[in-house]
Design an enzyme around this catalytic site. Structure first.
Site, short mmCIF file in Angstrom:
data_model
loop_
_atom_site.label_atom_id
_atom_site.label_comp_id
_atom_site.label_asym_id
_atom_site.label_seq_id
_atom_site.Cartn_x
_atom_site.Cartn_y
_atom_site.Cartn_z
N ASP A 218 -45.81 -67.82 -2.43
CA ASP A 218 -46.57 -66.68 -2.96
C ASP A 218 -48.08 -66.90 -2.81
O ASP A 218 -48.64 -67.83 -3.40
CB ASP A 218 -46.17 -66.52 -4.45
CG ASP A 218 -46.62 -65.23 -5.05
OD1 ASP A 218 -47.34 -64.46 -4.36
OD2 ASP A 218 -46.27 -64.98 -6.22
N GLY B 156 -47.48 -57.61 1.36
CA GLY B 156 -47.55 -56.70 2.49
C GLY B 156 -48.87 -56.73 3.25
O GLY B 156 -49.05 -55.97 4.21
N ASP C 57 -45.85 -56.00 -7.09
CA ASP C 57 -44.71 -56.27 -7.97
C ASP C 57 -44.05 -54.99 -8.48
O ASP C 57 -44.72 -54.04 -8.90
CB ASP C 57 -45.18 -57.09 -9.18
CG ASP C 57 -45.54 -58.51 -8.78
OD1 ASP C 57 -45.67 -58.78 -7.57
OD2 ASP C 57 -45.69 -59.36 -9.68
C1 GLA Z 1 -46.47 -62.70 -8.20
C2 GLA Z 1 -45.19 -62.31 -7.47
C3 GLA Z 1 -44.06 -62.16 -8.47
C4 GLA Z 1 -43.88 -63.47 -9.23
C5 GLA Z 1 -45.19 -63.90 -9.89
C6 GLA Z 1 -45.09 -65.29 -10.47
O1 GLA Z 1 -46.91 -61.68 -9.06
O2 GLA Z 1 -45.38 -61.13 -6.74
O3 GLA Z 1 -42.87 -61.80 -7.80
O4 GLA Z 1 -43.40 -64.45 -8.35
O5 GLA Z 1 -46.25 -63.89 -8.95
O6 GLA Z 1 -46.29 -65.70 -11.08
#
Ligand code: GLA
Length: 464
Positions: free
Chosen positions: A218, A260, A281
């Site tokens: 991430d 994205g 999210d």
């Molecule tokens: C981001 C991701 C989420 C999750 C959080 C964890 O917001 O997009 O899916 O993994 O981090 O902190």
């Protein structure tokens, strides 16, 4: 009351789930044959390649295959009521995730309050509720497992909520399921925990040592490291991690998460991604879910076996991003739309709810094999809209067997009839149509099909 559409799985054995499965030569192999039917079930597999063996009581195939190649094995499952058989194509080569990953992830329920007991409980319930019998196989820890400091030798260590990571993965593997974890290419994760920055190879090794099968990587604080937003900078951390993963002796599915940026769908596969988040999210509202789902149109051509667009995790059941949870705010119809749309999109599906608190409705929603077959179709095509107004949308997915999966969605605020002319689907004449949620043949239709659909709901059909 949420309305339940799908009949319960019967007593006669039925083999479900993916029809094709990939793993790399010499790496640990683990596959649980998903099958429903009255217990006890007895499993069999003919033509297993050298190096694999089957536990006839649990249906777990494990071992390692040294020689690359395509192996067609013949599975059967029997009980006192009967027997079901079908082929499974095992491809020992370079590709993983030949069908979209199906499983559970801790984030949408537990958020940063995830711990080892909650993860083990998810694994237990994946089996006890029957979800694993329909192909759900990953148990993934999201953010919140990392200790604030690395060990003296630089190794990443779990925090006090995960006293023994090998114990958790061992537990999950012993049940025939896979285990995933989460990190960031930046110094810190989105939740403010320790990331992988400048420890890429070391972390890949640690994850392999722990026996992990999946990493969600991430972007988060990597925004402070990247020099700019050029494609080169966007790709860089993912190329580095892919390279690190390719040097360990396990298969680790690589999940890109950077929301994205830079139209990641155009290059996610090139940097080694098996899936990539296409959006920010998701949350459990109609605006969020439908806004994401119905907008997956620019990336259609980039999905395929081994590399998938990821419109984010499921928001059905008890969710809440931890520690306190609530039932999904989506209505029943909206939840049918959610699962139908994700299946049509060939999307990875990670259940985001507390599996210890599955109600009949949610379980029914997640255990429909005809719907999951649409998602897991070996051809791996992503659906696209063929007709669209303010109040309805019709999406079409080409299936491997020549049939079409069609979603007729009512996006308006009142119940209405949604229809489609066959000419818009590229077919003509008479065709047999089956309702996938109800698992019911609707009969033969000529040139046109239509049906009543509740507000924000869907009619999901298969046209042969
Ligand atoms: C981001 C991701 C989420 C999750 C959080 C964890 O917001 O997009 O899916 O993994 O981090 O902190």
């Amino acid at each position: 009351m949420p309305y339940i559409l799908t009949p319960r799985a019967g007593d006669i054995p039925r083999i479900n789930g993916a029809r094709v499965y990939g793993q790399r030569p010499g790496h640990p192999f683990l596959f649980l044959i998903p099958a429903t039917g009255k217990e006890p079930l007895t499993y069999a597999a003919e033509n297993l390649p050298e190096g694999l063996s089957l536990d006839v009581k649990t249906g777990i195939i494990s071992g390692a295959v040294k020689k690359a190649g395509t192996y067609i094995i013949h599975l059967s499952v029997s009980n006192e009521k009967g027997k079901d058989s079908r082929d499974l194509k095992i491809v020992i080569g370079k590709d993983l995730a030949l069908t979209p990953p199906l499983g559970w992830n801790s984030w949408n329920c537990w958020g940063l309050s995830v711990d080892a007991e909650k993860v083990k409980a998810a694994a237990d319930n994946m089996l006890s509720t029957g979800l694993a019998r329909h192909g759900w196989s990953f148990i993934n820890i999201d953010d919140g497992w990392e200790a604030p400091k690395r060990a003296a030798n630089g190794e990443i260590v779990p925090n006090e909520k995960f006293p023994d990571m090998n114990n958790v993965t061992g537990y999950v593997h012993s049940k025939g399921m896979k285990m995933g974890i989460y990190s960031s290419p930046g110094p810190l994760t989105c939740g403010g925990y320790l990331g992988t920055y400048q420890h890429e190879q070391q972390d890949a090794k640690t994850w392999a040592k722990w026996g992990l099968d999946y990493i969600k990587y991430d972007w988060c604080s990597y925004s402070h490291i990247a020099k700019n937003n050029s494609l080169e900078e966007l790709k860089k951390p993912y190329i580095i991690m892919h390279d690190a993963l390719s040097k360990v002796d396990r298969d680790i599915v690589f999940s890109l998460c950077q929301y994205g940026m830079g139209e990641v769908w155009k290059w996610g596969a090139e940097v080694g991604g098996n899936l990539w988040r296409t959006t920010g999210d998701i949350t459990d509202s109609w605006e969020s879910m439908s806004g994401i789902g119905f907008n997956q149109t620019l990336n259609t051509q980039f999905a395929g076996p081994g590399h998938w667009n990821d419109p984010d995790m499921l928001v059905v059941g008890w969710v809440g991003w931890g520690p306190s949870l609530h039932p999904s705010r989506l209505t029943a119809s909206e939840q049918y739309t959610h699962i139908s749309l994700w299946a049509l999109l060939s999307a990875p599906m990670l259940i985001g709810c507390d599996l210890t608190r599955l109600d009949d409705f949610t379980l029914n929603l997640l255990c429909n094999d005809e719907v999951l077959d649409i998602d897991q179709d070996p051809l791996g095509k992503q659906a696209a809209p063929v007709d669209k107004t303010e109040t309805y949308q019709v999406w079409k997915k080409q299936m491997e067997d020549g049939s079409l999966a069609i979603g007729l969605f009512n996006t308006g605020n009142t119940e209405s009839v949604v229809g489609i002319d066959f000419s818009k689907l590229g077919i003509s004449g008479k065709h047999a149509i089956r309702d996938c949620w109800r698992q019911k043949d609707l009969g033969e239709f000529e040139n046109h099909f239509e049906g009543k659909v509740p507000s924000h709901g869907v009619l999901l059909v298969r046209i042969r």
